[in-house]
Design a protein around this motif. Structure first.
Motif, mmCIF file in Angstrom:
data_model
loop_
_atom_site.group_PDB
_atom_site.id
_atom_site.type_symbol
_atom_site.label_atom_id
_atom_site.label_comp_id
_atom_site.label_asym_id
_atom_site.label_seq_id
_atom_site.Cartn_x
_atom_site.Cartn_y
_atom_site.Cartn_z
ATOM 1 N N GLU A 120 53.466 33.406 44.993
ATOM 2 C CA GLU A 120 54.163 33.853 43.794
ATOM 3 C C GLU A 120 53.376 34.874 42.972
ATOM 4 O O GLU A 120 53.803 35.265 41.894
ATOM 5 C CB GLU A 120 54.509 32.648 42.915
ATOM 6 C CG GLU A 120 55.538 31.724 43.532
ATOM 7 C CD GLU A 120 55.815 30.512 42.679
ATOM 8 O OE1 GLU A 120 55.038 30.264 41.723
ATOM 9 O OE2 GLU A 120 56.794 29.812 42.953
ATOM 10 N N ILE A 121 52.224 35.299 43.472
ATOM 11 C CA ILE A 121 51.438 36.286 42.732
ATOM 12 C C ILE A 121 52.239 37.573 42.594
ATOM 13 O O ILE A 121 52.716 38.141 43.570
ATOM 14 C CB ILE A 121 50.087 36.549 43.434
ATOM 15 C CG1 ILE A 121 49.178 35.338 43.270
ATOM 16 C CG2 ILE A 121 49.409 37.787 42.852
ATOM 17 C CD1 ILE A 121 47.825 35.501 43.866
ATOM 18 N N ASP A 122 52.419 38.031 41.357
ATOM 19 C CA ASP A 122 53.249 39.202 41.112
ATOM 20 C C ASP A 122 52.392 40.421 40.815
ATOM 21 O O ASP A 122 51.154 40.366 40.815
ATOM 22 C CB ASP A 122 54.238 38.930 39.989
ATOM 23 C CG ASP A 122 53.536 38.516 38.689
ATOM 24 O OD1 ASP A 122 52.332 38.828 38.526
ATOM 25 O OD2 ASP A 122 54.190 37.900 37.841
ATOM 26 N N GLU A 123 53.069 41.521 40.550
ATOM 27 C CA GLU A 123 52.375 42.793 40.351
ATOM 28 C C GLU A 123 51.432 42.730 39.153
ATOM 29 O O GLU A 123 50.334 43.304 39.193
ATOM 30 C CB GLU A 123 53.401 43.910 40.144
ATOM 31 C CG GLU A 123 52.775 45.285 39.961
ATOM 32 C CD GLU A 123 53.777 46.341 39.540
ATOM 33 O OE1 GLU A 123 53.339 47.449 39.185
ATOM 34 O OE2 GLU A 123 54.986 46.049 39.549
ATOM 35 N N VAL A 124 51.829 42.038 38.080
ATOM 36 C CA VAL A 124 50.981 41.954 36.889
ATOM 37 C C VAL A 124 49.658 41.274 37.221
ATOM 38 O O VAL A 124 48.582 41.751 36.842
ATOM 39 C CB VAL A 124 51.707 41.204 35.753
ATOM 40 C CG1 VAL A 124 50.739 40.901 34.609
ATOM 41 C CG2 VAL A 124 52.872 42.018 35.245
ATOM 42 N N LYS A 125 49.714 40.154 37.949
ATOM 43 C CA LYS A 125 48.481 39.455 38.307
ATOM 44 C C LYS A 125 47.599 40.304 39.216
ATOM 45 O O LYS A 125 46.372 40.270 39.105
ATOM 46 C CB LYS A 125 48.809 38.123 38.980
ATOM 47 C CG LYS A 125 49.381 37.089 38.021
ATOM 48 C CD LYS A 125 49.561 35.746 38.692
ATOM 49 C CE LYS A 125 50.110 34.711 37.718
ATOM 50 N NZ LYS A 125 50.283 33.387 38.335
ATOM 51 N N ILE A 126 48.221 41.067 40.097
ATOM 52 C CA ILE A 126 47.441 41.948 40.971
ATOM 53 C C ILE A 126 46.744 43.017 40.144
ATOM 54 O O ILE A 126 45.553 43.304 40.344
ATOM 55 C CB ILE A 126 48.354 42.580 42.043
ATOM 56 C CG1 ILE A 126 48.825 41.509 43.022
ATOM 57 C CG2 ILE A 126 47.637 43.714 42.774
ATOM 58 C CD1 ILE A 126 49.891 41.973 43.987
ATOM 59 N N ARG A 127 47.448 43.587 39.182
ATOM 60 C CA ARG A 127 46.836 44.616 38.324
ATOM 61 C C ARG A 127 45.731 44.034 37.441
ATOM 62 O O ARG A 127 44.696 44.672 37.217
ATOM 63 C CB ARG A 127 47.912 45.286 37.468
ATOM 64 C CG ARG A 127 48.880 46.153 38.264
ATOM 65 C CD ARG A 127 49.953 46.733 37.363
ATOM 66 N NE ARG A 127 49.373 47.581 36.320
ATOM 67 C CZ ARG A 127 49.961 47.845 35.154
ATOM 68 N NH1 ARG A 127 51.133 47.293 34.863
ATOM 69 N NH2 ARG A 127 49.381 48.623 34.271
ATOM 70 N N LEU A 128 45.923 42.826 36.938
ATOM 71 C CA LEU A 128 44.870 42.162 36.165
ATOM 72 C C LEU A 128 43.635 41.942 37.022
ATOM 73 O O LEU A 128 42.493 42.160 36.584
ATOM 74 C CB LEU A 128 45.377 40.827 35.619
ATOM 75 C CG LEU A 128 46.420 40.879 34.505
ATOM 76 C CD1 LEU A 128 46.995 39.496 34.243
ATOM 77 C CD2 LEU A 128 45.834 41.457 33.222
ATOM 78 N N ALA A 129 43.848 41.502 38.259
ATOM 79 C CA ALA A 129 42.737 41.261 39.181
ATOM 80 C C ALA A 129 41.994 42.551 39.493
ATOM 81 O O ALA A 129 40.754 42.566 39.564
ATOM 82 C CB ALA A 129 43.253 40.621 40.464
ATOM 83 N N GLN A 130 42.719 43.626 39.656
ATOM 84 C CA GLN A 130 42.084 44.915 39.931
ATOM 85 C C GLN A 130 41.226 45.367 38.753
ATOM 86 O O GLN A 130 40.127 45.918 38.948
ATOM 87 C CB GLN A 130 43.146 45.959 40.263
ATOM 88 C CG GLN A 130 43.831 45.722 41.599
ATOM 89 C CD GLN A 130 45.057 46.593 41.804
ATOM 90 O OE1 GLN A 130 45.618 47.144 40.846
ATOM 91 N NE2 GLN A 130 45.503 46.719 43.053
ATOM 92 N N LEU A 131 41.707 45.121 37.548
ATOM 93 C CA LEU A 131 40.939 45.466 36.346
ATOM 94 C C LEU A 131 39.656 44.647 36.272
ATOM 95 O O LEU A 131 38.585 45.166 35.917
ATOM 96 C CB LEU A 131 41.808 45.245 35.107
ATOM 97 C CG LEU A 131 41.343 45.859 33.785
ATOM 98 C CD1 LEU A 131 41.172 47.361 33.918
ATOM 99 C CD2 LEU A 131 42.338 45.537 32.675
ATOM 100 N N ALA A 132 39.749 43.369 36.617
ATOM 101 C CA ALA A 132 38.564 42.514 36.615
ATOM 102 C C ALA A 132 37.581 42.929 37.698
ATOM 103 O O ALA A 132 36.354 42.928 37.481
ATOM 104 C CB ALA A 132 38.973 41.056 36.809
ATOM 105 N N ALA A 133 38.086 43.296 38.866
ATOM 106 C CA ALA A 133 37.211 43.691 39.975
ATOM 107 C C ALA A 133 36.368 44.912 39.621
ATOM 108 O O ALA A 133 35.246 45.067 40.111
ATOM 109 C CB ALA A 133 38.054 43.959 41.221
ATOM 110 N N GLN A 134 36.895 45.766 38.744
ATOM 111 C CA GLN A 134 36.147 46.953 38.325
ATOM 112 C C GLN A 134 34.913 46.611 37.496
ATOM 113 O O GLN A 134 34.030 47.448 37.313
ATOM 114 C CB GLN A 134 37.068 47.883 37.529
ATOM 115 C CG GLN A 134 38.196 48.490 38.347
ATOM 116 C CD GLN A 134 39.209 49.237 37.490
ATOM 117 O OE1 GLN A 134 38.967 49.518 36.303
ATOM 118 N NE2 GLN A 134 40.357 49.549 38.068
ATOM 119 N N GLN A 135 34.855 45.376 36.993
ATOM 120 C CA GLN A 135 33.716 44.941 36.182
ATOM 121 C C GLN A 135 32.536 44.493 37.044
ATOM 122 O O GLN A 135 31.438 44.276 36.527
ATOM 123 C CB GLN A 135 34.142 43.772 35.284
ATOM 124 C CG GLN A 135 35.317 44.059 34.381
ATOM 125 C CD GLN A 135 34.905 44.769 33.113
ATOM 126 O OE1 GLN A 135 33.781 44.651 32.666
ATOM 127 N NE2 GLN A 135 35.819 45.522 32.527
#
Length: 261
Positions: free
Chosen positions: A80-95
């Motif tokens: 059920e992971i949606d686009e918003v969660k994927i974008r949040l995860a990508q933002l965190a990965a940049q840290q």
């Protein structure tokens, strides 16, 4: 005796309604109105919100419990992971930086962060989640340390003394965590009692903690307190949240990063 403190915070009042429902097997709007010193319309709105969230079954004049376990196990939540969660995860990965030791909490959000890392990253990763460990093992430059112990089928993560002993012996640069719920006054809370010690160890052992969460978790409260909000350094969430929520966390000294539209 009326519970005025709960009437000031709808999320707390709703959590207490769930606890009363679990105890009594049924709740009536008229009785809850007297108990919390709020109008029946307010209680009906509470019950409507809880019903929409799948937590209660509304009936005439009140509510009944939902059948236990609606089938949303760990793997269903992954699907059920949606686009918003994927974008949040990508933002965190940049840290995350090369050479760091990073702790990854259990849960689908942290797993998504692990999947969002640059292919050529080099780091030491620590987790109690076998699924996250497998995802991290696909990166050639990532050394994975998996905490062992009894596997919790609800969270698909290890817990108990063995996991805590390993986690508490590591000093990490960074911890990535999802949250079940976070409230500026109550703090970080969890739905699962047995995962609280592992989450606390994760917060204790990292120099910097990043929490990644969708907007609906802000202002929410679950039964088991993990830590005060001040244990977080950065909160990554959606662009649009309920009025005032984000500023509440900034006032606590937490850096808040939000998705851009």
């Amino acid at each position: 005796m009326h519970d005025h403190s709960a009437s000031e915070l709808p999320s707390l009042r709703r959590q207490k309604i769930l606890l009363i429902l679990e105890r009594d097997g049924k709740v009536m709007a008229s009785e809850l109105s007297q108990h919390f010193a709020v109008s029946e319309d307010t209680i009906r709105r509470d019950l409507a919100e809880l019903d929409n969230a799948g937590l209660v079954q509304r009936v005439h004049g009140g509510a009944l419990p939902r059948p236990k376990d609606t089938g949303k196990d760990y793997f269903t939540r992954l699907d059920e992971i949606d686009e918003v969660k994927i974008r949040l995860a990508q933002l965190a990965a940049q840290q995350i930086r090369n050479g760091q030791t990073v702790m990854f909490d259990s849960g689908s959000t942290s797993l998504q962060v692990a999947r969002s890392l640059p292919r050529d990253i080099s780091l030491t990763a620590v987790t109690a989640s076998p699924m996250t460990a497998i995802a991290l093992s696909e990166y050639p430059g990532v050394k994975v340390i998996l905490a062992g112990g009894q596997l919790n089928p609800k969270t698909m993560a290890a817990g108990g003394h063995e996991a805590l002993r390993l986690l508490s012996g590591i000093k990490a640069d960074l911890a990535i965590t999802g949250v079940c719920a976070i409230h500026p006054e109550v703090g970080i809370t969890s739905l699962h009692f047995d995962e609280v010690p592992v989450k606390q160890a994760l917060l204790d052992c990292a120099a910097r903690v990043i929490a990644v969460t969708t907007a609906d978790k802000l202002g929410a409260v679950e039964p088991f307190v993990v830590a005060p909000c001040e244990r977080l350094h950065t909160l990554i969430t959606e662009r649009h949240v309920a009025s005032g929520n984000v500023e509440d966390y900034r006032r606590l000294g937490i850096e808040v990063e939000q998705l851009q539209d």
